[in-house]
Scaffold this active site. Structure first.
Site, PDB file in Angstrom:
ATOM      1  N   ILE A 160       0.524  -1.086   0.280  1.00  0.00           N
ATOM      2  CA  ILE A 160      -0.245   0.276   0.214  1.00  0.00           C
ATOM      3  C   ILE A 160       0.999   1.642  -0.373  1.00  0.00           C
ATOM      4  O   ILE A 160       0.534   2.232  -0.251  1.00  0.00           O
ATOM      5  CB  ILE A 160      -0.807  -0.288   1.163  1.00  0.00           C
ATOM      6  CG1 ILE A 160      -0.399   0.490   2.523  1.00  0.00           C
ATOM      7  CG2 ILE A 160      -1.940  -1.078   0.990  1.00  0.00           C
ATOM      8  CD1 ILE A 160      -1.342   0.160   3.729  1.00  0.00           C
ATOM      9  N   HIS A 162       9.600  -8.655   0.654  1.00  0.00           N
ATOM     10  CA  HIS A 162       8.925  -7.064  -0.981  1.00  0.00           C
ATOM     11  C   HIS A 162       9.881  -7.470  -2.009  1.00  0.00           C
ATOM     12  O   HIS A 162      11.087  -8.177  -1.672  1.00  0.00           O
ATOM     13  CB  HIS A 162      10.166  -6.439   0.015  1.00  0.00           C
ATOM     14  CG  HIS A 162       8.998  -5.525   1.518  1.00  0.00           C
ATOM     15  ND1 HIS A 162       8.634  -4.471   1.138  1.00  0.00           N
ATOM     16  CD2 HIS A 162       9.887  -5.699   2.323  1.00  0.00           C
ATOM     17  CE1 HIS A 162       8.646  -4.052   1.809  1.00  0.00           C
ATOM     18  NE2 HIS A 162       9.255  -4.662   2.783  1.00  0.00           N
ATOM     19  N   HIS A 216       7.104 -10.914   5.783  1.00  0.00           N
ATOM     20  CA  HIS A 216       6.737 -10.953   3.967  1.00  0.00           C
ATOM     21  C   HIS A 216       8.348 -10.874   3.365  1.00  0.00           C
ATOM     22  O   HIS A 216       9.027  -9.778   4.146  1.00  0.00           O
ATOM     23  CB  HIS A 216       5.305  -9.575   4.138  1.00  0.00           C
ATOM     24  CG  HIS A 216       5.526  -8.477   5.643  1.00  0.00           C
ATOM     25  ND1 HIS A 216       6.412  -7.800   6.498  1.00  0.00           N
ATOM     26  CD2 HIS A 216       6.680  -7.639   4.745  1.00  0.00           C
ATOM     27  CE1 HIS A 216       6.447  -7.147   6.279  1.00  0.00           C
ATOM     28  NE2 HIS A 216       6.180  -6.693   5.125  1.00  0.00           N
TER      29      HIS A 216
END
Length: 153
Positions: free
Chosen positions: A17, A87, A85
Site C-alpha cells: 500500500i 518485498h 513478508h
C-alpha cells in the site's frame, strides 16, 4: 486495480500500500511467522517458494528483466508489521529515491531472499520453551539493574 495478485494454500501476494517502486508486492505466508529471526532450516523451501511466487507475479505484470528486481525481507527492529513478508520490487533501478535507504541489499535493514536462505539453512528449529527460558534468565539481571539505579536517587 486488483489488490490481490496471487494466492495458493500457503502464500498470498498483493500490492504494497506504500510502494517504493513502480512494481512493489508483498508475498506473505498464511501461517503466522513473526520475522526472519523466527526461521530455521525447515523454512528454506518456504522462502524459496515465496521468491518464486514474487517472480511469477512480476512476470504476469510484464516484467521480463529478472536482473533488475529486488527480493528481500526487513528484519527487526526495521519491520512495521510483525508477520514475515517478502518485498518484491521492480525495476530495482527505479526504486524511489526517498525510500532507497530501506532496500539496500545485504544490510541489517534489508536481507535478500538468497542471503536469508543461506543464513537459515543450518539453523536448527527452536525447541518449545527455549525462548521463554532465555527470557526468564535475562529478566532478573534487568530488574536488578533497574532497582540499583532506583536506589541511587
Amino acid at each position: 486495480m486488483k489488490l490481490l495478485k496471487s494466492e495458493n494454500n500457503e502464500l498470498v501476494c498483493f500490492r504494497d500500500i506504500y510502494p517504493a517502486a513502480p512494481h512493489h508486492y508483498l508475498v506473505v505466508p498464511i501461517q503466522h511467522i513473526h520475522s526472519c529471526f523466527s526461521l530455521h532450516r525447515g523454512h528454506v523451501d518456504l522462502v524459496k517458494r515465496m521468491a518464486e511466487m514474487g517472480k511469477a507475479v512480476l512476470q504476469d505484470q510484464g516484467i521480463t528483466n529478472m536482473e533488475d528486481i529486488s527480493l528481500g525481507f526487513h528484519q527487526p527492529p526495521c519491520t512495521s508489521v510483525d508477520h514475515l513478508h517478502l518485498h518484491v520490487l521492480a525495476p530495482r533501478s527505479q526504486i524511489y529515491e526517498h525510500l532507497m535507504h530501506k532496500f539496500i541489499p545485504k544490510t541489517d535493514n534489508f536481507v535478500t531472499e538468497e542471503s536469508l536462505r543461506n543464513r537459515i539453512k543450518d539453523k536448527a528449529p527452536i525447541v518449545k520453551g527455549e525462548w521463554s527460558g532465555l527470557y526468564k534468565l535475562s529478566r532478573p539481571s534487568i530488574f536488578s539493574r533497574l532497582s540499583v539505579l532506583g536506589s541511587r536517587r
